[in-house]
Design an enzyme around this catalytic site. Structure first.
Site, short mmCIF file in Angstrom:
data_model
loop_
_atom_site.label_atom_id
_atom_site.label_comp_id
_atom_site.label_asym_id
_atom_site.label_seq_id
_atom_site.Cartn_x
_atom_site.Cartn_y
_atom_site.Cartn_z
N THR A 296 0.97 -1.31 0.06
CA THR A 296 0.02 0.00 0.04
C THR A 296 0.67 1.32 0.00
O THR A 296 2.03 1.54 0.52
CB THR A 296 -0.76 0.25 1.36
OG1 THR A 296 0.24 0.24 2.48
CG2 THR A 296 -1.94 -0.99 1.44
N ASP A 297 0.28 2.45 -0.49
CA ASP A 297 0.86 3.54 0.10
C ASP A 297 0.57 3.66 1.44
O ASP A 297 -0.02 3.15 2.01
CB ASP A 297 0.36 4.74 -0.89
CG ASP A 297 1.25 5.87 -0.84
OD1 ASP A 297 2.08 6.14 -0.04
OD2 ASP A 297 1.09 6.99 -1.69
N TRP A 298 1.42 4.72 2.07
CA TRP A 298 1.34 4.94 3.55
C TRP A 298 0.19 5.42 3.99
O TRP A 298 -0.43 6.34 3.47
CB TRP A 298 2.58 5.62 4.06
CG TRP A 298 3.62 4.99 4.30
CD1 TRP A 298 4.41 5.03 5.36
CD2 TRP A 298 4.54 4.01 3.40
NE1 TRP A 298 5.47 4.15 5.54
CE2 TRP A 298 5.38 3.46 4.27
CE3 TRP A 298 4.41 3.55 1.95
CZ2 TRP A 298 6.35 2.64 3.67
CZ3 TRP A 298 4.98 2.56 1.64
CH2 TRP A 298 6.22 2.19 2.30
#
Ligand code: BGC
Length: 878
Positions: A296-298
């Site tokens: 995932t992106d953060w």
């Protein structure tokens, strides 16, 4: 030290200890992941194998068969250990399973240099003093070089330095396309064209991964605006998705075997992109056969079931109190225990993680160790920066300057001495040094030339410049905090945000705001604070009122003064209530700025004048889009006046996105320099003084005005849904279709050399099936200067059954030619190059009929063209 009774051979499983016995006997040896995940307990595994050091090393003797090793390791992991691996155990890592020789896997930003070390468990800097890295030119500069060798150099430095900092995955390169000039992250990516980005990402990824580090291509997919970046719903039609927004990812997977891909913040067709069945399960892991990991992106809100089932492998950065609370931690374990998610789904994710780890040598004692901040890396940074500079105009051959003829050089503009490395958001880099344009000129010219730096003041009321700020937005950018209140008395906070300047526009609606920052004066003495506003204002310095709530009128400037000490910090707060505008400016004892009469007089006298303008990471950065395409800080006015005072003024723009340049037709010499990394100044000086010949070409269109661009013209830029209404007509394709002349077209860039195109040939008058067609052309450097030309191949499907762009880039070739030399540039056209995404058959389709091939120096400068027939209408899955 491993106790002898804990060395259990994997070949002797009968003697393997139960988890209970093992944990009693082998105290101190981490045998489960539950140390960092105390509430996740193994439930299904009855015995735990602890591998001896020699066995781990045996695993690690550069694995010949990664798949066999995965199959051997997977059954040795407990359920809890497997779950522990698929989500973060810190800000930037997933955990170790030491008993099996599985180490923590560390990730780091970012796309143009390894980011400074961040605390294990928070966003705070770790406070290291040895985490400097080479600050490379951003990927827009690589794209502007149109050179796969530059992409390789870039990737190699990044990979080697990431390895040296003990990182396993580097969070880059980014390949989202520059659809909207306002998008704050355009500078991190590779321009507006899918073919250009797809061609360049391949060598970049390969070079990173050759250093035993995984590349992480991001953000999958359609991350094309920062406005409501975590909520906006990207909803392009299928053809647009396939032809425009996916090819760079596809190339990274199929041609570069990329180990990691990062999801995007935005939604895709109503669901978070990280858990989109269509993007991940169907396309990435299905059609493309991707074997690496998707992370995932953060900090994105995912849904455990959908994310797990649709192919997300690792969850990073979720903003919850404990790692156990991650969506892919306890909730996932519970769903497995309830039989809602099969263990095989988890096993697939773990297998992918192990595959990446084995492939980059994480279990290998022979793993490459990398190197950092070397002379050769700095040289590479300079080479890339030089190759990325685009010469937009050079009337009367004003450039290159001749050092022997320049005795007095006037340098002006906000980017003349600005450093950009420590800014921009997650791509920030802590560079050992950064050569500004001014530094580069000084280094090149030494004492022989008298260099004067001036900062021209605009004629409008100026906000306090952010050079004085000590307050930083999380992206590292000096910024003002802005608090919005529900009431005029400012007792009920509604929301908080950040702005670049102490300037506020209430846009006709009554608003109540406080704008505050800490500022550090550069001179001791009386400072006068000036407020230009219409409404109710108050000013506080260190919480003391300097102006008590008073009524201000825009035609009157309110002033008050205070004696300040250089180097001290002062908390400044401007409060405004009204429906118009408010700006806080000041006058300091030693002004940073030069008055109009001063800078224009200097410009008339100087032998050469260079203005370094453009953007900075105050306005060109992650987390915001720019409000408009206008140059900040009254630059248009200053540049116009300079060009009138001295028509030979050289203008160099620095920035990652297009800006309006209403003065462009007046400028004789105009260049574009991106953010050039730590060696920017040296690279620019080499170009300006002819030690290097410009060879870059624009990887984006430079529109005349914002309303000419598709997302704005089609009213398709907002916080809710982006329909990508222009379809496949992104960037130059839109400008051509709409017959809008841009300021400078895609692919444009001049050289100090001149080139001639002749003798275009194709290998056959027709093409059929998947037999490629070869296109050749002779390029001659007709000048007396060695140089390079990027020959571009555009294709037109003359007989298409669907609307297709007038030109689509399908090839480019950067040819280096000595003065007078001729070389043949060659291109191979494949069936895929001819194809469009056919929504009826859900496949690529090359239709039979006539195609036109155009070769040129930009999309608007076609030199030669020819036609051929494609004979067999054919579908091809690649
Ligand atoms: C960015 C990513 C970055 C991550 C980790 C996010 O805000 O979108 O590109 O890699 O943070 O810093």
């Amino acid at each position: 030290m491993v106790k002898p009774w804990c060395i259990i051979s994997r070949n002797n499983k009968k003697k393997a200890l139960t988890i209970l016995v093992a944990s009693i006997l082998c105290a101190g040896i981490p045998i489960t992941a539950s140390a960092s995940h105390p509430s996740i307990t193994p439930q299904t595994i009855h015995s735990l194998t602890v591998l001896s050091d020699s066995e781990k090393i045996r695993i690690g003797d550069r694995i010949a068969n990664v798949e066999d090793e995965i199959n051997r390791l997977l059954p040795l992991l407990t359920l809890a250990e497997k779950v522990s691996l698929i989500h973060a155990a810190g800000k930037f890592h997933i955990p170790a399973i030491e008993r099996l020789g599985i180490h923590e896997m560390w990730m780091s930003d970012g796309p143009h240099g390894v980011r400074y070390e961040i605390d294990r468990n928070s966003w705070a800097p770790a406070g290291w003093t040895n985490d400097y890295s080479t600050y490379l030119p951003p990927l827009t500069a690589v794209a502007a070089s149109w050179d796969e060798n530059m992409a390789s150099l870039h990737g190699n430095v990044l990979g080697a330095e990431a390895r040296h900092r003990n990182k396993d995955l580097i969070l880059g390169p980014g390949v989202n396309l520059a659809r909207l000039p306002l998008y704050g992250r355009n500078f991190e990516y590779m321009g507006e064209d899918p073919f250009l980005a797809a061609r360049l990402v391949v060598p970049a990824v390969k070079a990173i991964q050759a250093n035993d580090v995984g590349a992480t291509v991001k953000h999958f997919a359609l991350n094309t605006q920062e406005l409501n970046r975590t909520g906006v719903n990207a909803n392009p039609d299928e053809r647009t998705l396939r032809e425009v927004y996916l090819p760079a990812f596809e190339a990274a997977v199929k041609q570069a075997n990329v180990h990691a891909i990062m999801g995007a913040y935005n939604e895709f067709r109503g669901t978070n992109a990280n858990q989109s069945k269509h993007l991940v399960k169907t396309i990435l892991k299905g059609e493309w056969g991707y074997q690496g990991v998707l992370l995932t992106d953060w900090n994105v809100d995912i849904n455990t079931y959908d994310a797990a089932m649709n192919g997300l492998d690792i969850e990073m950065g979720t903003d919850v109190a404990s790692f156990d609370e991650y969506f892919m931690a306890k909730p996932l374990l519970a769903m497995i225990n309830d039989g809602k998610i099969p263990v095989s789904v988890l096993d697939d994710k773990v297998a992918r993680i192990l595959r990446v780890q084995l492939s980059i040598g994480m279990m290998d004692k022979q793993r490459l160790s990398g190197e950092r901040n070397t002379d050769s890396h700095r040289q590479d940074a300079r080479t890339i920066a030089t190759n990325g500079v685009v010469l937009l105009k050079n009337d009367n051959q004003i450039l290159p300057l001749q050092a022997s003829k320049v005795h007095n050089l006037l340098v002006l503009g906000p980017n003349a001495d600005k450093r950009h490395g420590f800014g921009g958001g997650s791509s920030e880099v802590k560079a050992l040094y950064e050569m500004t344009p001014l530094d580069g000129l000084k280094a090149k010219l030494g004492d022989k030339v008298n260099i004067t730096l001036m900062r021209p003041a605009g004629s409008q009321f100026m906000p306090i410049p952010n050079d004085y700020l000590t307050t930083r937005h999380w992206t590292g950018t000096p910024s003002w905090q802005i608090n919005y209140y529900q009431d005029a008395a400012m007792s009920q906070l509604a929301s908080e945000s950040w702005i670049a300047d102490p300037q506020f526009d209430a846009k006709g609606q009554n608003q109540s705001v406080e704008i505050k920052a800490n500022i550090k004066p550069m001179a001791t003495g009386n400072h006068s604070f000036n407020i230009k506003a219409d409404g109710q204002v108050a000013l506080f310095i260190n919480d003391k009122p300097l102006i008590t709530p008073s009524k201000a009128q825009s035609n009157k400037i309110m002033s008050t003064s205070m004696s300040l000490v250089a180097g001290e910090n002062y908390a400044v707060s401007l409060r405004y209530y009204g429906d118009k505008q408010a700006t806080l400016g000041w006058e300091t004892p030693n002004s940073l700025y030069n008055s109009e009469s001063e800078y224009l007089a200097a410009a008339k006298k100087a032998d050469a004048v260079i203005y370094f303008g453009g953007l900075s990471h105050a306005d060109d950065r992650e987390s915001i889009d720019r409000p408009n395409m206008v140059l900040p800080g009254q630059q248009d006015e200053v540049i116009s006046k300079l060009l009138s005072a001295n028509p030979n003024t050289i203008v160099m723009m620095i920035g990652g996105s297009a800006v309006e340049m209403p003065w462009a037709n007046k400028a004789k010499a105009l260049l574009w320099g991106w953010y050039g990394g730590m060696e920017a100044g040296n690279a620019y000086a080499d170009i300006l003084f002819g030690d290097a010949n410009p060879s870059g070409k624009m990887p984006i269109t430079l529109p005349k005005k914002l309303t000419d661009t598709a997302p704005i013209a089609l009213n398709d830029y907002n916080a809710e849904t982006s329909l990508y209404s222009e379809g496949v007509f992104i960037g130059y394709r839109w400008f051509e279709q709409q017959h809008i002349a841009p300021e400078f077209p895609f692919g444009h860039g001049l050289s100090y050399s001149q080139f001639n195109y002749a003798d275009m040939r194709i290998s056959s008058a027709s093409m059929s099936g998947d037999t490629p067609l070869t296109v050749s052309v002779n390029i001659t450097n007709t000048s007396h200067v060695d140089g390079a030309e990027v020959v571009q191949l555009y294709l037109r499907d003359v007989d298409s059954s669907v609307p297709r762009p007038i030109k689509e880039l399908k090839g480019f070739n950067k040819v280096w030619l000595k003065a007078g030399e001729t070389q043949t540039a060659q291109f191979i056209l494949t069936q895929r190059d001819l194809s469009f995404w056919d929504v009826k058959s859900n496949n690529w389709l090359a239709e039979s009929g006539e195609f036109e091939i155009m070769l040129g120096a930009s999309v608007a400068d076609i030199k030669l063209s020819t036609k051929f027939n494609y004979l067999t209408s054919s579908r091809n899955p690649d």
